[in-house]
Scaffold this motif. Structure first.
Motif, PDB file in Angstrom:
ATOM      1  N   SER A   1     -46.519 -18.275  17.968  1.00 21.10           N
ATOM      2  CA  SER A   1     -47.011 -16.913  17.780  1.00 21.10           C
ATOM      3  C   SER A   1     -46.567 -16.350  16.433  1.00 21.10           C
ATOM      4  O   SER A   1     -47.368 -15.770  15.692  1.00 21.10           O
ATOM      5  CB  SER A   1     -46.509 -16.010  18.916  1.00 21.10           C
TER       6      SER A   1
ATOM      7  N   LYS B   1     -48.914 -15.287  13.216  1.00 27.12           N
ATOM      8  CA  LYS B   1     -48.852 -13.952  12.614  1.00 27.12           C
ATOM      9  C   LYS B   1     -48.660 -14.077  11.102  1.00 27.12           C
ATOM     10  O   LYS B   1     -49.307 -13.380  10.316  1.00 27.12           O
ATOM     11  CB  LYS B   1     -47.716 -13.143  13.230  1.00 27.12           C
TER      12      LYS B   1
ATOM     13  N   TYR C   1     -54.616 -13.345  14.421  1.00 28.55           N
ATOM     14  CA  TYR C   1     -53.831 -12.303  15.098  1.00 28.55           C
ATOM     15  C   TYR C   1     -54.054 -12.360  16.611  1.00 28.55           C
ATOM     16  O   TYR C   1     -53.125 -12.204  17.393  1.00 28.55           O
ATOM     17  CB  TYR C   1     -54.188 -10.908  14.569  1.00 28.55           C
ATOM     18  N   GLU C   2     -55.293 -12.585  17.017  1.00 26.31           N
ATOM     19  CA  GLU C   2     -55.613 -12.665  18.443  1.00 26.31           C
ATOM     20  C   GLU C   2     -54.870 -13.832  19.108  1.00 26.31           C
ATOM     21  O   GLU C   2     -54.275 -13.680  20.180  1.00 26.31           O
ATOM     22  CB  GLU C   2     -57.120 -12.833  18.630  1.00 26.31           C
TER      23      GLU C   2
ATOM     24  N   SER D   1     -52.148 -15.245  18.005  1.00 26.30           N
ATOM     25  CA  SER D   1     -50.729 -14.906  17.951  1.00 26.30           C
ATOM     26  C   SER D   1     -50.353 -14.002  19.114  1.00 26.30           C
ATOM     27  O   SER D   1     -49.346 -14.232  19.804  1.00 26.30           O
ATOM     28  CB  SER D   1     -50.407 -14.224  16.618  1.00 26.30           C
ATOM     29  N   ASP D   2     -51.171 -12.997  19.345  1.00 22.89           N
ATOM     30  CA  ASP D   2     -50.910 -12.047  20.429  1.00 22.89           C
ATOM     31  C   ASP D   2     -50.957 -12.741  21.797  1.00 22.89           C
ATOM     32  O   ASP D   2     -50.091 -12.522  22.642  1.00 22.89           O
ATOM     33  CB  ASP D   2     -51.934 -10.909  20.368  1.00 22.89           C
TER      34      ASP D   2
ATOM     35  N   LYS E   1     -47.783 -13.240  24.513  1.00 22.87           N
ATOM     36  CA  LYS E   1     -47.825 -12.826  25.919  1.00 22.87           C
ATOM     37  C   LYS E   1     -47.508 -13.997  26.845  1.00 22.87           C
ATOM     38  O   LYS E   1     -46.782 -13.838  27.828  1.00 22.87           O
ATOM     39  CB  LYS E   1     -49.188 -12.229  26.249  1.00 22.87           C
TER      40      LYS E   1
END
Length: 89
Positions: free
Chosen positions: A10, A14, A29-30, A32-33, A37
């Protein structure tokens, strides 16, 4: 329970996103997010979920070049390392 490999992946994504732009930046970014989680949720991801992330990361790395592509490949390797310890398949 934190999953170190997914956290590293992650963070790497980023970092790659910060060096990219446009649609690729948004996709990084998606990813990574989503991995962040997965790294902290109670139950870990299964092989299928991890395989989907690995496919997306492969496609992103192929669309990029230079250091950004290498960072995405490194993140994919972290996901692979985590996946080796997932039971099943």
């Amino acid at each position: 329970m934190a999953r170190a490999e997914l956290e590293r992946a992650s963070n790497l994504l980023k970092e790659a996103a910060e060096a990219a732009d446009g649609d690729v930046q948004e996709r990084l970014y998606e990813q990574s997010d989503q991995l962040a989680k997965l790294a902290t949720r109670e139950q870990g991801p299964d092989h299928g979920r991890l395989a989907r992330h690995m496919t997306v990361l492969h496609d992103l790395a192929e669309a990029l070049d230079g250091d950004v592509a290498e960072t995405v490949r490194e993140a994919r390797s972290e996901v692979l390392e985590y996946r080796k310890g997932v039971p099943g398949v």
